[in-house]
Design an enzyme around this catalytic site. Structure first.
Site, PDB file in Angstrom:
ATOM      1  CG  HIS A  57       4.393  -3.507  -0.072  1.00  0.00           C
ATOM      2  ND1 HIS A  57       5.368  -3.760  -1.012  1.00  0.00           N
ATOM      3  CD2 HIS A  57       3.426  -2.793  -0.716  1.00  0.00           C
ATOM      4  CE1 HIS A  57       5.021  -3.205  -2.170  1.00  0.00           C
ATOM      5  NE2 HIS A  57       3.841  -2.622  -2.015  1.00  0.00           N
ATOM      6  CG  ASN A  89       8.734  -4.128  -2.581  1.00  0.00           C
ATOM      7  OD1 ASN A  89       7.857  -4.877  -2.171  1.00  0.00           O
ATOM      8  ND2 ASN A  89       8.701  -2.821  -2.385  1.00  0.00           N
ATOM      9  CG  ASP A 305       0.556  -0.132  -2.606  1.00  0.00           C
ATOM     10  OD1 ASP A 305       1.383  -1.002  -2.279  1.00  0.00           O
ATOM     11  OD2 ASP A 305       0.882   0.926  -3.180  1.00  0.00           O
ATOM     12  CG  HIS A 309       7.521   2.794   5.333  1.00  0.00           C
ATOM     13  ND1 HIS A 309       8.544   2.169   4.661  1.00  0.00           N
ATOM     14  CD2 HIS A 309       6.614   3.161   4.380  1.00  0.00           C
ATOM     15  CE1 HIS A 309       8.282   2.159   3.370  1.00  0.00           C
ATOM     16  NE2 HIS A 309       7.115   2.745   3.166  1.00  0.00           N
ATOM     17  N   GLY A 324       4.522   5.185   0.944  1.00  0.00           N
ATOM     18  CA  GLY A 324       3.715   4.059   1.409  1.00  0.00           C
ATOM     19  C   GLY A 324       2.770   4.412   2.538  1.00  0.00           C
TER      20      GLY A 324
END
Length: 425
Positions: A57, A89, A305, A309, A324
């Site tokens: 991500h 996303n 993965d 954040h 996450g």
């Protein structure tokens, strides 16, 4: 211009060699010095193909306070990765061909790890209508997924698999039943009961995998070339379902993340949201089963993965903090230190290089002359503590902080150009 990396060892060999790169390709090994051009000292490290991250991500567009292409791809290069697939996303969701192209163009100018874009399976990842899959593929998307959300509409997933099959593409799924997961923030079990926290049962993962495999079995039985990839397997039961499906010849692949192999729900006793992830950390028995899946070939590849954040978000309580874990920079040292001997370094390299390529139907990387010069040199012996303050990622924290690891990347080369050199950040 040529670049020669000297003083390196190929995996499994103690002989120190040199490899010369030219025009983005491997020109040859141990060439005469008059063909070397610029040289770099590999410091006696071990040279392998660059790592391939199939699930990260990078938060661009729209969430760049957490991560962006520059910081995320720099972090990947520092971790030894030369190829990275980013998840869709974001804000807005990557469901527009123009956005796929824009991300690729921006990443290409950074000189870091190479970016591959996965696009949303459904418009806005809302699970209501398929995205423009053909146009997204034409724009360069390499995979379709609604990762970050679960695919609740079975009929829509069937249609997506059929359409993707016609395009020769993989559909990748976050396999959790949302109604069974409900508001769970950690694994449902003895620890969640003790802590009084809402649990996410193994059944949520297993039930969704079972449903998706039934859809694949039906379509495969009709002769359709569907391809389903199951992300971040977390449980022994989920792995058992995938193993059975593979034994039946179904076209399914799966990935496991280092955190599900090395951490368990016992970590949540700290109430630290750094360990809050979806799917959740399970039990030691689950972690042991996943490792067996690496050994017997049920698991196709390793995926971090990587999910950064802000620190403020992860400092919220467990009920409010986002899911996450970020750690792409230390994934290789974690896996090398924990499993290099038990698994075998050759197998570990395969799971983190050729494995992801096979999932996509791409050729496995090679160190032979004429192959693309995507390389990583690592130090197999020197121990160093994980210091998140030095991360290239914007997320200056990770669950392995302070842990002593080996296998640290010394040099990452992408398309013949240096993307990372230890000590030269």
């Amino acid at each position: 211009m040529n670049l020669t990396i000297t003083n390196v060892k190929r995996l499994g060999s103690e002989e120190r060699e040199s490899v010369t790169l030219e025009d983005g390709l491997i020109k040859g090994w141990n060439l005469p010095e008059d063909q070397h051009g610029e040289t770099l000292d590999g410091r006696g490290g071990t040279l392998i193909p660059g790592l391939f991250e199939p699930h990260a991500h990078l938060r661009e567009p729209g969430q760049t306070e957490k991560e962006d292409l520059a910081s995320g791809l720099a972090a990947a290069a520092a971790g030894g990765y030369t190829n990275v697939i980013c998840m869709p996303n974001t804000t807005p969701v990557i469901d527009d061909p123009a956005l796929v192209r824009a991300l690729q163009e921006k990443a290409a100018g950074l000189g870091l790890a190479r970016l591959h874009v996965s696009a949303a399976l459904t418009q806005g990842q809302r699970g209501e209508r398929l995205a423009e899959l053909s146009a997204l593929k034409s724009a360069g998307a390499v995979m379709f997924t609604d990762d970050g959300r679960t695919n609740e509409d079975a009929r829509l997933l069937r249609l997506g698999l059929e359409y993707a099959a016609s395009l020769g593409m993989v559909v990748s799924v976050h396999a959790e039943d949302a109604s069974l997961r409900a508001d769970g923030v950690m694994n449902e079990g003895a620890v969640s009961e003790t802590l009084g926290l809402p649990g996410n049962p193994v059944a949520a993962e297993a039930a969704r995998i079972a449903r998706d495999l039934e859809i694949v079995a039906y379509l495969h039985g009709q002769g359709l070339p569907v391809r389903l990839h199951i992300q971040h397997l977390s449980s022994a039961r989920g792995l058992e379902l995938v193993r059975s499906a593979k034994q039946r010849g179904l076209p399914v692949t799966c990935e496991v993340s280092p955190h599900h192999l090395t951490l368990t729900d016992e970590k949540l006793r700290s109430f630290d949201a750094i360990y809050k992830v979806a799917p959740p950390l399970r039990t030691q028995a689950d972690a042991d089963a996943l490792f067996e899946g690496l050994l017997d070939g049920t698991v196709d590849c390793i995926a971090t993965d990587h999910a950064p954040h802000t620190r403020a978000e992860k400092e919220r309580d467990l009920l409010e903090a986002p899911f996450g874990i970020p750690y792409i920079e230390v994934a290789w040292p974690v896996m090398y230190t924990r499993f290099g001997e038990k698994l075998g370094v050759e197998k570990l390299v395969d799971l983190m290089t050729a494995g992801p390529a096979r999932v996509l139907g791409w050729d496995a990387p090679s160190l032979e002359p004429g192959e693309r010069a995507d390389l990583m040199v690592f130090d197999p012996d020197t121990e160093r503590k994980v210091n998140p303050a030095s991360f290239q990622s914007k997320a200056k924290f990770c669950p392995y902080a302070g842990e002593t690891l080996r296998g640290w990347p010394l040099l990452t080369v992408v398309g013949g150009e240096v993307a990372f050199e230890q000590g030269c950040q």
